[in-house]
Design an enzyme around this catalytic site. Structure first.
Site, mmCIF file in Angstrom:
data_model
loop_
_atom_site.group_PDB
_atom_site.id
_atom_site.type_symbol
_atom_site.label_atom_id
_atom_site.label_comp_id
_atom_site.label_asym_id
_atom_site.label_seq_id
_atom_site.Cartn_x
_atom_site.Cartn_y
_atom_site.Cartn_z
ATOM 1 N N SER A 127 0.813 -1.456 0.052
ATOM 2 C CA SER A 127 -0.133 0.002 -0.039
ATOM 3 C C SER A 127 0.794 1.311 -0.019
ATOM 4 C CB SER A 127 -0.811 -0.111 1.283
ATOM 5 O OG SER A 127 -1.424 1.361 1.506
ATOM 6 N N GLU A 129 0.148 3.619 1.693
ATOM 7 C CA GLU A 129 0.277 4.148 3.061
ATOM 8 C C GLU A 129 1.588 3.674 3.402
ATOM 9 O OE1 GLU A 129 -2.172 5.344 5.720
ATOM 10 O OE2 GLU A 129 -2.700 6.189 3.857
ATOM 11 N N TYR A 151 -1.497 0.133 10.737
ATOM 12 C CA TYR A 151 -1.964 -0.509 9.674
ATOM 13 C C TYR A 151 -0.673 -0.448 8.614
ATOM 14 C CZ TYR A 151 -3.498 -0.785 4.511
ATOM 15 O OH TYR A 151 -3.938 -1.324 3.268
#
Ligand code: NDP
Ligand code: GDR
Length: 338
Positions: A127, A129, A151
Protein backbone atom coordinates in the site's frame (compact mmCIF):
# COMPACT_ATOMS: atom_id res chain seq x y z
CA UNK A 1 -7.48 -24.37 -16.92
CA UNK A 2 -5.39 -22.07 -14.71
CA UNK A 3 -6.37 -21.85 -11.05
CA UNK A 4 -6.23 -18.74 -8.89
CA UNK A 5 -6.69 -18.44 -5.13
CA UNK A 6 -7.81 -15.08 -3.74
CA UNK A 7 -7.72 -14.22 -0.05
CA UNK A 8 -10.04 -11.28 0.66
CA UNK A 9 -12.35 -12.33 -2.21
CA UNK A 10 -15.38 -10.77 -0.45
CA UNK A 11 -13.73 -7.32 -0.35
CA UNK A 12 -13.78 -4.60 -3.02
CA UNK A 13 -10.65 -5.73 -4.85
CA UNK A 14 -11.33 -9.44 -4.37
CA UNK A 15 -14.67 -9.12 -6.14
CA UNK A 16 -13.29 -7.16 -9.13
CA UNK A 17 -10.28 -9.47 -9.37
CA UNK A 18 -12.51 -12.57 -9.33
CA UNK A 19 -14.51 -11.05 -12.20
CA UNK A 20 -11.36 -10.31 -14.20
CA UNK A 21 -9.86 -13.77 -13.65
CA UNK A 22 -13.10 -15.52 -14.61
CA UNK A 23 -13.14 -13.49 -17.83
CA UNK A 24 -9.53 -14.56 -18.43
CA UNK A 25 -10.67 -18.20 -18.15
CA UNK A 26 -9.39 -19.06 -14.66
CA UNK A 27 -10.95 -21.37 -12.12
CA UNK A 28 -11.31 -18.97 -9.18
CA UNK A 29 -11.11 -20.06 -5.55
CA UNK A 30 -11.58 -17.77 -2.58
CA UNK A 31 -10.71 -18.08 1.07
CA UNK A 32 -13.83 -17.17 3.03
CA UNK A 33 -13.88 -16.49 6.75
CA UNK A 34 -16.91 -17.73 8.61
CA UNK A 35 -19.51 -15.09 9.39
CA UNK A 36 -22.73 -15.11 11.37
CA UNK A 37 -24.16 -12.96 8.57
CA UNK A 38 -23.44 -15.42 5.77
CA UNK A 39 -26.20 -14.02 3.55
CA UNK A 40 -24.49 -10.60 3.42
CA UNK A 41 -20.90 -11.69 2.98
CA UNK A 42 -21.03 -12.35 -0.76
CA UNK A 43 -22.78 -9.05 -1.55
CA UNK A 44 -20.01 -7.63 -3.77
CA UNK A 45 -19.58 -10.86 -5.73
CA UNK A 46 -23.36 -10.92 -6.16
CA UNK A 47 -23.40 -7.29 -7.36
CA UNK A 48 -20.89 -8.20 -10.06
CA UNK A 49 -22.87 -11.33 -10.94
CA UNK A 50 -20.03 -13.77 -10.25
CA UNK A 51 -21.00 -15.36 -6.93
CA UNK A 52 -22.08 -18.63 -8.54
CA UNK A 53 -18.90 -18.89 -10.60
CA UNK A 54 -16.34 -18.80 -7.78
CA UNK A 55 -15.54 -21.57 -5.32
CA UNK A 56 -15.41 -20.40 -1.72
CA UNK A 57 -13.46 -22.40 0.86
CA UNK A 58 -13.69 -21.84 4.63
CA UNK A 59 -10.57 -20.54 6.31
CA UNK A 60 -9.03 -17.58 8.08
CA UNK A 61 -5.80 -15.76 7.37
CA UNK A 62 -4.79 -15.94 11.03
CA UNK A 63 -5.20 -19.72 11.07
CA UNK A 64 -2.12 -21.17 9.37
CA UNK A 65 -3.54 -24.70 9.32
CA UNK A 66 -6.53 -23.58 7.26
CA UNK A 67 -4.29 -21.70 4.83
CA UNK A 68 -2.06 -24.80 4.47
CA UNK A 69 -5.13 -27.01 3.92
CA UNK A 70 -6.53 -24.72 1.22
CA UNK A 71 -3.17 -24.45 -0.55
CA UNK A 72 -2.88 -28.27 -0.61
CA UNK A 73 -6.49 -28.67 -1.77
CA UNK A 74 -6.42 -26.07 -4.57
CA UNK A 75 -2.75 -26.07 -5.69
CA UNK A 76 -3.31 -22.73 -7.44
CA UNK A 77 -1.11 -21.37 -10.22
CA UNK A 78 -1.55 -17.87 -8.80
CA UNK A 79 -2.21 -16.66 -5.25
CA UNK A 80 -3.46 -13.12 -4.59
CA UNK A 81 -3.18 -12.12 -0.94
CA UNK A 82 -5.75 -9.33 -0.59
CA UNK A 83 -7.16 -10.15 2.86
CA UNK A 84 -6.43 -7.57 5.54
CA UNK A 85 -7.82 -5.38 8.26
CA UNK A 86 -7.69 -2.59 5.71
CA UNK A 87 -9.22 0.44 7.46
CA UNK A 88 -6.37 2.71 8.58
CA UNK A 89 -8.44 4.55 11.22
CA UNK A 90 -9.43 1.28 12.94
CA UNK A 91 -5.82 0.16 13.16
CA UNK A 92 -5.17 2.48 16.13
CA UNK A 93 -8.08 0.88 17.98
CA UNK A 94 -7.04 -2.67 17.03
CA UNK A 95 -3.27 -2.58 16.49
CA UNK A 96 -2.63 -6.21 17.43
CA UNK A 97 -5.41 -7.63 15.29
CA UNK A 98 -4.16 -5.46 12.42
CA UNK A 99 -0.63 -6.80 12.96
CA UNK A 100 -1.93 -10.37 13.07
CA UNK A 101 -4.03 -10.22 9.90
CA UNK A 102 -2.44 -7.52 7.76
CA UNK A 103 1.15 -8.39 8.71
CA UNK A 104 1.54 -11.98 9.95
CA UNK A 105 -1.45 -13.18 7.90
CA UNK A 106 0.51 -12.42 4.74
CA UNK A 107 3.40 -14.52 6.05
CA UNK A 108 0.98 -17.39 6.73
CA UNK A 109 0.14 -17.34 3.02
CA UNK A 110 3.82 -17.05 2.03
CA UNK A 111 4.63 -20.01 4.30
CA UNK A 112 1.81 -22.06 2.77
CA UNK A 113 3.20 -21.32 -0.70
CA UNK A 114 6.76 -22.20 0.36
CA UNK A 115 5.86 -25.40 2.23
CA UNK A 116 3.01 -26.78 0.14
CA UNK A 117 3.09 -25.35 -3.36
CA UNK A 118 6.25 -23.35 -4.19
CA UNK A 119 5.45 -23.32 -7.92
CA UNK A 120 2.61 -20.85 -7.29
CA UNK A 121 3.05 -17.19 -8.20
CA UNK A 122 2.25 -14.89 -5.28
CA UNK A 123 0.88 -11.34 -5.20
CA UNK A 124 0.97 -9.19 -2.06
CA UNK A 125 -1.39 -6.21 -1.67
CA UNK A 126 1.09 -3.60 -0.48
CA UNK A 127 0.00 0.00 0.00
CA UNK A 128 0.92 3.61 -0.62
CA UNK A 129 0.24 4.08 3.12
CA UNK A 130 3.77 2.67 3.56
CA UNK A 131 5.09 6.02 2.20
CA UNK A 132 3.21 7.76 5.04
CA UNK A 133 5.10 10.91 5.90
CA UNK A 134 6.33 11.25 2.35
CA UNK A 135 10.05 11.47 1.67
CA UNK A 136 9.65 12.67 -1.95
CA UNK A 137 7.00 14.78 -3.68
CA UNK A 138 6.23 11.94 -6.12
CA UNK A 139 6.45 8.42 -4.72
CA UNK A 140 7.79 5.50 -6.73
CA UNK A 141 9.50 2.14 -6.07
CA UNK A 142 12.72 3.81 -4.86
CA UNK A 143 11.09 6.24 -2.40
CA UNK A 144 11.93 5.44 1.26
CA UNK A 145 9.01 4.33 3.43
CA UNK A 146 7.78 6.13 6.57
CA UNK A 147 4.66 4.37 7.94
CA UNK A 148 2.32 6.51 10.06
CA UNK A 149 -0.21 3.99 11.42
CA UNK A 150 -0.32 0.44 12.83
CA UNK A 151 -1.88 -0.53 9.49
CA UNK A 152 1.01 0.91 7.47
CA UNK A 153 3.60 -0.69 9.78
CA UNK A 154 1.89 -4.09 9.36
CA UNK A 155 1.78 -3.64 5.56
CA UNK A 156 5.47 -2.73 5.53
CA UNK A 157 6.33 -5.97 7.38
CA UNK A 158 4.28 -7.99 4.89
CA UNK A 159 5.90 -6.09 2.01
CA UNK A 160 9.46 -6.80 3.12
CA UNK A 161 8.60 -10.44 3.86
CA UNK A 162 7.35 -10.74 0.27
CA UNK A 163 10.65 -9.32 -0.99
CA UNK A 164 12.52 -11.59 1.44
CA UNK A 165 10.75 -14.78 0.29
CA UNK A 166 11.56 -13.86 -3.31
CA UNK A 167 15.24 -13.31 -2.52
CA UNK A 168 15.67 -16.12 0.05
CA UNK A 169 13.71 -18.95 -1.55
CA UNK A 170 13.51 -17.91 -5.20
CA UNK A 171 9.71 -17.84 -5.05
CA UNK A 172 7.75 -15.89 -7.68
CA UNK A 173 6.58 -13.19 -5.25
CA UNK A 174 5.47 -9.74 -6.44
CA UNK A 175 4.18 -6.81 -4.52
CA UNK A 176 1.89 -4.09 -5.83
CA UNK A 177 2.27 -0.80 -3.99
CA UNK A 178 -1.20 0.40 -4.84
CA UNK A 179 -2.43 3.92 -4.22
CA UNK A 180 -6.06 4.43 -3.13
CA UNK A 181 -8.58 2.88 -5.46
CA UNK A 182 -12.31 3.10 -5.13
CA UNK A 183 -15.57 2.02 -6.76
CA UNK A 184 -19.26 1.55 -5.98
CA UNK A 185 -18.10 -1.55 -4.07
CA UNK A 186 -15.85 0.43 -1.72
CA UNK A 187 -16.55 -0.07 2.00
CA UNK A 188 -18.84 2.64 3.38
CA UNK A 189 -16.27 3.75 6.00
CA UNK A 190 -13.72 4.98 3.43
CA UNK A 191 -13.91 8.65 2.55
CA UNK A 192 -14.89 8.45 -1.14
CA UNK A 193 -17.82 6.11 -0.52
CA UNK A 194 -18.80 7.96 2.65
CA UNK A 195 -19.04 11.12 0.54
CA UNK A 196 -20.96 9.58 -2.38
CA UNK A 197 -23.33 7.82 0.02
CA UNK A 198 -23.81 11.12 1.87
CA UNK A 199 -24.54 12.95 -1.39
CA UNK A 200 -27.18 10.33 -2.28
CA UNK A 201 -28.85 10.51 1.14
CA UNK A 202 -28.95 14.32 1.10
CA UNK A 203 -30.19 14.44 -2.49
CA UNK A 204 -33.04 12.05 -1.63
CA UNK A 205 -33.94 13.87 1.58
CA UNK A 206 -32.75 11.01 3.82
CA UNK A 207 -30.08 13.11 5.57
CA UNK A 208 -29.30 16.77 6.03
CA UNK A 209 -25.54 16.80 6.69
CA UNK A 210 -22.31 14.82 6.35
CA UNK A 211 -19.62 14.71 9.04
CA UNK A 212 -16.02 14.30 7.92
CA UNK A 213 -12.56 14.62 9.45
CA UNK A 214 -9.51 16.20 7.81
CA UNK A 215 -10.50 17.88 4.53
CA UNK A 216 -6.97 18.99 3.64
CA UNK A 217 -5.39 15.57 3.05
CA UNK A 218 -4.86 14.64 -0.60
CA UNK A 219 -5.00 11.22 -2.22
CA UNK A 220 -4.16 9.76 -5.61
CA UNK A 221 -7.47 7.99 -6.38
CA UNK A 222 -8.04 5.47 -9.16
CA UNK A 223 -10.72 2.91 -10.00
CA UNK A 224 -10.46 -0.57 -8.46
CA UNK A 225 -11.33 -2.21 -11.79
CA UNK A 226 -8.20 -0.71 -13.33
CA UNK A 227 -6.03 -1.62 -10.34
CA UNK A 228 -6.89 -5.34 -10.20
CA UNK A 229 -5.72 -5.57 -13.82
CA UNK A 230 -2.31 -4.32 -12.68
CA UNK A 231 -2.21 -7.10 -10.05
CA UNK A 232 -2.90 -9.73 -12.68
CA UNK A 233 -0.33 -8.26 -15.09
CA UNK A 234 2.34 -8.47 -12.37
CA UNK A 235 1.86 -12.23 -12.08
CA UNK A 236 2.07 -12.65 -15.88
CA UNK A 237 5.70 -11.42 -15.88
CA UNK A 238 8.53 -13.97 -16.07
CA UNK A 239 10.39 -12.14 -13.30
CA UNK A 240 8.69 -11.17 -10.05
CA UNK A 241 9.09 -7.55 -8.92
CA UNK A 242 7.49 -4.64 -7.04
CA UNK A 243 5.40 -1.96 -8.76
CA UNK A 244 3.76 1.32 -7.79
CA UNK A 245 0.24 1.64 -9.22
CA UNK A 246 -1.23 5.16 -9.25
CA UNK A 247 -2.88 7.70 -11.55
CA UNK A 248 -0.35 10.51 -11.01
CA UNK A 249 -3.06 12.98 -9.97
CA UNK A 250 -3.68 14.00 -6.37
CA UNK A 251 -6.88 15.62 -5.07
CA UNK A 252 -7.93 16.90 -1.65
CA UNK A 253 -10.91 15.60 0.30
CA UNK A 254 -12.32 19.14 0.01
CA UNK A 255 -12.11 19.01 -3.82
CA UNK A 256 -13.61 15.51 -3.79
CA UNK A 257 -16.61 16.89 -1.85
CA UNK A 258 -17.03 19.73 -4.34
CA UNK A 259 -16.93 17.21 -7.21
CA UNK A 260 -19.40 14.69 -5.72
CA UNK A 261 -21.94 17.21 -4.40
CA UNK A 262 -21.54 19.27 -7.58
CA UNK A 263 -22.39 16.19 -9.68
CA UNK A 264 -25.74 16.00 -7.84
CA UNK A 265 -26.33 19.75 -8.21
CA UNK A 266 -25.61 20.48 -4.52
CA UNK A 267 -23.31 23.02 -2.85
CA UNK A 268 -21.07 20.94 -0.56
CA UNK A 269 -20.34 23.82 1.84
CA UNK A 270 -23.98 23.79 2.94
CA UNK A 271 -23.87 20.15 4.05
CA UNK A 272 -20.34 19.07 5.05
CA UNK A 273 -19.29 19.61 8.66
CA UNK A 274 -16.05 18.58 10.26
CA UNK A 275 -15.73 16.69 13.53
CA UNK A 276 -12.53 16.30 15.55
CA UNK A 277 -13.69 12.73 16.42
CA UNK A 278 -12.86 11.76 12.84
CA UNK A 279 -9.29 13.05 12.89
CA UNK A 280 -6.48 10.46 13.08
CA UNK A 281 -3.72 10.33 15.72
CA UNK A 282 -1.22 10.74 12.85
CA UNK A 283 -2.19 11.74 9.34
CA UNK A 284 -0.80 10.97 5.90
CA UNK A 285 -1.12 14.45 4.42
CA UNK A 286 -0.30 13.85 0.76
CA UNK A 287 0.00 10.83 -1.53
CA UNK A 288 0.96 11.29 -5.18
CA UNK A 289 2.22 8.32 -7.12
CA UNK A 290 4.57 7.86 -10.05
CA UNK A 291 3.60 4.64 -11.87
CA UNK A 292 6.16 4.96 -14.69
CA UNK A 293 7.51 1.45 -14.06
CA UNK A 294 4.04 -0.16 -14.24
CA UNK A 295 3.30 1.82 -17.39
CA UNK A 296 6.51 0.85 -19.17
CA UNK A 297 7.03 -2.73 -17.92
CA UNK A 298 3.46 -3.96 -17.54
CA UNK A 299 1.88 -1.75 -20.20
CA UNK A 300 -0.64 -0.70 -17.55
CA UNK A 301 -2.53 2.61 -17.58
CA UNK A 302 -5.66 3.79 -15.77
CA UNK A 303 -8.76 4.05 -17.96
CA UNK A 304 -11.15 5.86 -15.62
CA UNK A 305 -10.88 9.49 -14.52
CA UNK A 306 -11.75 10.64 -11.00
CA UNK A 307 -14.77 12.54 -12.36
CA UNK A 308 -16.09 9.40 -14.12
CA UNK A 309 -15.56 7.30 -11.01
CA UNK A 310 -17.26 9.78 -8.69
CA UNK A 311 -20.24 9.96 -11.08
CA UNK A 312 -20.46 6.15 -11.13
CA UNK A 313 -20.33 5.99 -7.33
CA UNK A 314 -22.95 8.71 -6.78
CA UNK A 315 -25.29 7.04 -9.29
CA UNK A 316 -24.83 3.64 -7.59
CA UNK A 317 -25.57 5.11 -4.15
CA UNK A 318 -28.63 6.95 -5.45
CA UNK A 319 -29.90 3.68 -6.94
CA UNK A 320 -29.25 1.77 -3.70
CA UNK A 321 -31.12 4.30 -1.55
CA UNK A 322 -34.02 4.56 -4.01
CA UNK A 323 -34.36 0.76 -3.98
CA UNK A 324 -34.19 0.61 -0.18
CA UNK A 325 -36.78 3.35 0.27
CA UNK A 326 -39.09 1.67 -2.24
CA UNK A 327 -38.95 -1.72 -0.53
CA UNK A 328 -39.00 -0.52 3.08
CA UNK A 329 -42.06 -1.81 5.03
CA UNK A 330 -44.68 0.98 5.44
CA UNK A 331 -44.27 1.31 9.26
CA UNK A 332 -40.51 1.69 8.99
CA UNK A 333 -40.90 4.26 6.21
CA UNK A 334 -43.38 6.15 8.36
CA UNK A 335 -41.07 6.20 11.40
CA UNK A 336 -38.17 7.37 9.22
CA UNK A 337 -40.43 10.12 7.88
CA UNK A 338 -40.09 8.83 4.32
P1 NDP B 1 -11.52 -4.67 1.86
O1 NDP B 1 -11.47 -4.17 3.26
O2 NDP B 1 -12.69 -4.32 0.99
O3 NDP B 1 -11.44 -6.29 1.90
C1 NDP B 1 -10.67 -6.96 2.84
C2 NDP B 1 -10.90 -8.45 2.69
O4 NDP B 1 -10.11 -9.14 3.68
C3 NDP B 1 -12.35 -8.90 2.92
O5 NDP B 1 -12.66 -9.92 2.01
C4 NDP B 1 -12.30 -9.46 4.32
O6 NDP B 1 -13.29 -10.43 4.58
C5 NDP B 1 -10.93 -10.11 4.29
N1 NDP B 1 -10.42 -10.46 5.62
C6 NDP B 1 -10.24 -9.63 6.68
N2 NDP B 1 -9.77 -10.33 7.73
C7 NDP B 1 -9.65 -11.62 7.33
C8 NDP B 1 -9.23 -12.81 7.95
N3 NDP B 1 -8.83 -12.81 9.23
N4 NDP B 1 -9.21 -13.95 7.24
C9 NDP B 1 -9.62 -13.95 5.95
N5 NDP B 1 -10.04 -12.86 5.30
C10 NDP B 1 -10.07 -11.71 5.98
O7 NDP B 1 -10.16 -4.25 1.17
P2 NDP B 1 -9.87 -3.83 -0.38
O8 NDP B 1 -10.53 -4.81 -1.27
O9 NDP B 1 -10.10 -2.39 -0.54
O10 NDP B 1 -8.29 -4.02 -0.44
C11 NDP B 1 -7.70 -5.28 -0.74
C12 NDP B 1 -6.29 -5.34 -0.19
O11 NDP B 1 -5.51 -4.30 -0.77
C13 NDP B 1 -6.18 -5.10 1.32
O12 NDP B 1 -5.10 -5.89 1.77
C14 NDP B 1 -5.86 -3.63 1.45
O13 NDP B 1 -5.17 -3.39 2.66
C15 NDP B 1 -4.96 -3.45 0.24
N6 NDP B 1 -4.93 -2.12 -0.34
C16 NDP B 1 -6.11 -1.51 -0.69
C17 NDP B 1 -6.09 -0.29 -1.32
C18 NDP B 1 -7.35 0.41 -1.70
O14 NDP B 1 -7.28 1.62 -1.99
N7 NDP B 1 -8.48 -0.26 -1.75
C19 NDP B 1 -4.80 0.39 -1.63
C20 NDP B 1 -3.63 -0.38 -1.25
C21 NDP B 1 -3.71 -1.58 -0.64
P3 NDP B 1 -14.77 -10.02 5.15
O15 NDP B 1 -15.57 -9.68 3.94
O16 NDP B 1 -15.18 -11.27 5.84
O17 NDP B 1 -14.59 -8.84 6.06
P1 GDR C 1 -6.87 5.71 3.53
O1 GDR C 1 -8.39 5.87 3.06
O2 GDR C 1 -6.70 5.93 4.97
O3 GDR C 1 -6.05 6.54 2.59
O4 GDR C 1 -6.62 4.15 3.27
P2 GDR C 1 -9.62 6.65 3.70
O5 GDR C 1 -10.60 6.80 2.61
O6 GDR C 1 -10.08 6.01 4.97
O7 GDR C 1 -8.98 8.07 4.09
C1 GDR C 1 -8.46 8.95 3.11
C2 GDR C 1 -8.23 10.33 3.71
O8 GDR C 1 -9.49 10.93 3.98
C3 GDR C 1 -9.42 11.58 5.24
N1 GDR C 1 -10.78 11.70 5.81
C4 GDR C 1 -11.60 10.70 6.13
N2 GDR C 1 -11.45 9.36 6.00
C5 GDR C 1 -12.47 8.55 6.40
N3 GDR C 1 -12.37 7.24 6.25
N4 GDR C 1 -13.62 9.08 6.94
C6 GDR C 1 -13.81 10.42 7.10
O9 GDR C 1 -14.84 10.87 7.59
C7 GDR C 1 -12.76 11.28 6.66
N5 GDR C 1 -12.60 12.61 6.65
C8 GDR C 1 -11.39 12.87 6.13
C9 GDR C 1 -8.52 10.65 6.06
O10 GDR C 1 -8.04 11.33 7.22
C10 GDR C 1 -7.45 10.33 5.03
O11 GDR C 1 -6.49 11.35 5.00
C11 GDR C 1 -7.10 3.47 2.12
C12 GDR C 1 -7.37 2.01 2.52
O12 GDR C 1 -8.00 1.36 1.45
C13 GDR C 1 -6.08 1.29 2.84
O13 GDR C 1 -6.34 -0.10 3.05
C14 GDR C 1 -5.13 1.46 1.66
O14 GDR C 1 -3.91 0.82 1.93
C15 GDR C 1 -4.90 2.95 1.36
O15 GDR C 1 -6.15 3.54 1.07
C16 GDR C 1 -3.98 3.16 0.17
Amino acid sequence: MRKALITGITGQDGAYLAQLLLREGYEVYGLLRRSASAELIGERLRWLGVIDDVRLIDGDLSDLSSVLRIMAEVKPDEVYNLAAQSFVHASWQQPLLTGNITGIGAVNVLEAVRLVHPAARFYQASSSEMFGKIQAALQNETTPFYPRSPYAAAKLYAHWMTVNYRESFGLHCSSGILFNHESPLRGIEFVTRKVTDGVARIKLGLASELKLGNLDATRDWGHARDYVRAMWLMLQQETPDDYVVATGRTTSIRALCAMAFGYAGLDWTAYVHTSSDLLRPAEVDVLHGDATKARTTLGWAPTCTLEEMVAEMVEADLARHRARTATRPPTEALLAGG
